[in-house]
Motif scaffolding. Structure first.
Motif, PDB file in Angstrom:
ATOM      1  N   LYS A  12     -14.076  33.337   0.829  1.00 53.82           N
ATOM      2  CA  LYS A  12     -14.497  34.733   0.665  1.00 53.82           C
ATOM      3  C   LYS A  12     -15.766  35.011   1.468  1.00 53.82           C
ATOM      4  CE  LYS A  12     -14.571  35.851  -3.756  1.00 53.82           C
ATOM      5  NZ  LYS A  12     -14.653  35.620  -5.229  1.00 53.82           N
TER       6      LYS A  12
ATOM      7  N   GLN B 130     -14.815  35.398   5.089  1.00 58.49           N
ATOM      8  CA  GLN B 130     -14.196  36.710   5.293  1.00 58.49           C
ATOM      9  C   GLN B 130     -15.259  37.803   5.414  1.00 58.49           C
ATOM     10  OE1 GLN B 130     -12.168  38.442   1.895  1.00 58.49           O
ATOM     11  NE2 GLN B 130     -10.536  39.255   3.203  1.00 58.49           N
ATOM     12  N   ARG B 131     -16.277  37.740   4.576  1.00 55.62           N
ATOM     13  CA  ARG B 131     -17.333  38.750   4.621  1.00 55.62           C
ATOM     14  C   ARG B 131     -18.165  38.634   5.897  1.00 55.62           C
ATOM     15  NH1 ARG B 131     -19.329  39.728  -1.659  1.00 55.62           N
ATOM     16  NH2 ARG B 131     -17.249  39.512  -2.575  1.00 55.62           N
TER      17      ARG B 131
ATOM     18  N   THR C 164     -14.783  45.315  -4.131  1.00 55.99           N
ATOM     19  CA  THR C 164     -15.809  46.352  -4.090  1.00 55.99           C
ATOM     20  C   THR C 164     -15.831  47.099  -5.419  1.00 55.99           C
ATOM     21  OG1 THR C 164     -14.278  47.979  -3.157  1.00 55.99           O
ATOM     22  CG2 THR C 164     -15.585  46.693  -1.598  1.00 55.99           C
TER      23      THR C 164
ATOM     24  N   ALA D 272     -18.891  43.207  -3.310  1.00 55.02           N
ATOM     25  CA  ALA D 272     -19.653  43.589  -2.116  1.00 55.02           C
ATOM     26  C   ALA D 272     -20.526  44.809  -2.386  1.00 55.02           C
ATOM     27  CB  ALA D 272     -18.685  43.887  -0.972  1.00 55.02           C
TER      28      ALA D 272
ATOM     29  N   ALA E 156     -13.823  47.529   3.784  1.00 48.83           N
ATOM     30  CA  ALA E 156     -13.896  46.208   3.154  1.00 48.83           C
ATOM     31  C   ALA E 156     -12.819  46.047   2.091  1.00 48.83           C
ATOM     32  CB  ALA E 156     -15.280  45.992   2.540  1.00 48.83           C
TER      33      ALA E 156
ATOM     34  N   ILE F 255     -11.598  42.506   0.132  1.00 53.34           N
ATOM     35  CA  ILE F 255     -12.952  42.206  -0.343  1.00 53.34           C
ATOM     36  C   ILE F 255     -13.203  43.031  -1.598  1.00 53.34           C
ATOM     37  CG2 ILE F 255     -15.417  42.369   0.188  1.00 53.34           C
ATOM     38  CD1 ILE F 255     -14.695  41.945   3.140  1.00 53.34           C
TER      39      ILE F 255
END
Length: 314
Positions: free
Chosen positions: A184, A187-188, A115, A219, A108, A113
């Protein structure tokens, strides 16, 4: 000669070391050594019973413990009030869940993303426990974080009783810049479909207030549950376009991205391409990771299958 891999960075290290210098410095700039966590996997699970337990979509539970890093003593230690980390030990029902989650979170991060700091640490029995730094607090204050179950006024037991589409008004209502967060969110959704994460229910999405704005929280709980279960019964925890399985490109790209989230085609294509270009690196990470050889092959195979679905335009 057997290659030793650092569980904090996935880089090769000398056999006499357990962690790389770079990995230890990610935990704390002055940390030069890390003692094994002084509990076996079984002892950690017993510690978690009745305390920090959170159900996931696969049967059973994933135990969680609160901990802090004691830099002076070079170790993680259990902590309740002043915890900065969440620990997840080996699960006695499903193989290598900590290794699965750590790897999935690294994938990710590679596509942009957000994290938190996370990794794997060795324990007393030489098992690996997953750790992730809490983003809902700093040493001085708690940070406002609410999951989508709370925001949608749903009970925890109803966390699967929703849909991906119904999450969109929540983003529009609460986020400071909704279009940025919808991109976003898209995308996830793509990412979790590709890696086989069937556990993205309401409680696995959150909003955070920081720097005077409300946005998607970093995330968490990203893992390949399809690999853990050994089944392709479902592809999504929350239905998309009325389905949880047999999803196609048009469901994600045309329906969800363009129609429901109102993203332009350039944005949709860019977010998908950000994942596609990272696939060679994903393969390297998976090969370097701590899953079994069979699990590594299955992970790569699933990614290839899901990407083919998203890239097939007919």
């Amino acid at each position: 000669m057997k290659i030793t891999i650092c569980p904090l960075t996935y880089e090769p290290i000398s056999p006499e070391r357990k962690y790389s210098v770079r990995g230890l410095k990610k935990l704390a700039p002055t940390l030069q050594h890390l003692e094994d966590f002084p509990f076996t996997a079984n002892e950690q699970r017993k510690q978690a019973v009745g305390k920090q337990i959170s159900k996931i979509s696969i049967q059973g539970v994933q135990p969680k413990l609160l901990a802090k890093l004691n830099i002076k003593n070079n170790c993680f230690e259990l902590a309740e009030l002043d915890s900065a980390f969440i620990l997840k030990p080996q699960n006695d029902l499903y193989e290598k869940l900590p290794e699965n989650e750590d790897l999935s979170m690294r994938l990710a991060a590679s596509v942009g993303i957000e994290t938190p700091l996370h990794g794997l640490i060795y324990c007393q029995d030489n098992s690996l426990t997953y750790f992730i730094k809490r983003f809902d607090r700093t040493p001085k204050q708690k940070i406002a974080v609410e999951d989508f179950c709370q925001l949608a006024a749903k009970k925890t037991e109803d966390k699967y009783n929703f849909s991906m589409e119904r999450l969109i008004p929540v983003i529009e209502q609460y986020c400071t810049f909704p279009m940025l967060e919808k991109a976003k969110f898209f995308q996830r959704a793509l990412f979790n479909f590709i890696i086989g994460n069937e556990a993205m229910h309401l409680k696995n999405f959150s909003l955070i207030r920081r720097n005077n704005k409300v946005e998607l929280a970093p995330a968490y709980d990203f893992l390949n549950t399809t690999l853990a279960i050994g089944s392709h019964a479902e592809e999504m925890a929350l239905p998309l376009n009325g389905r949880k399985k047999n999803l196609r490109r048009k469901d994600f790209i045309d329906y969800f991205g363009r129609q429901q989230l109102e993203l332009n085609q350039k944005t949709v294509d860019k977010l998908l391409q950000q994942i596609v270009v990272q696939i060679p690196y994903w393969r390297q990470l998976i090969e370097a990771g701590f899953l079994t050889l069979e699990m590594k092959k299955a992970y790569i195979k699933l990614i290839d299958e899901r990407l083919k679905i998203l890239l097939t335009t007919t």
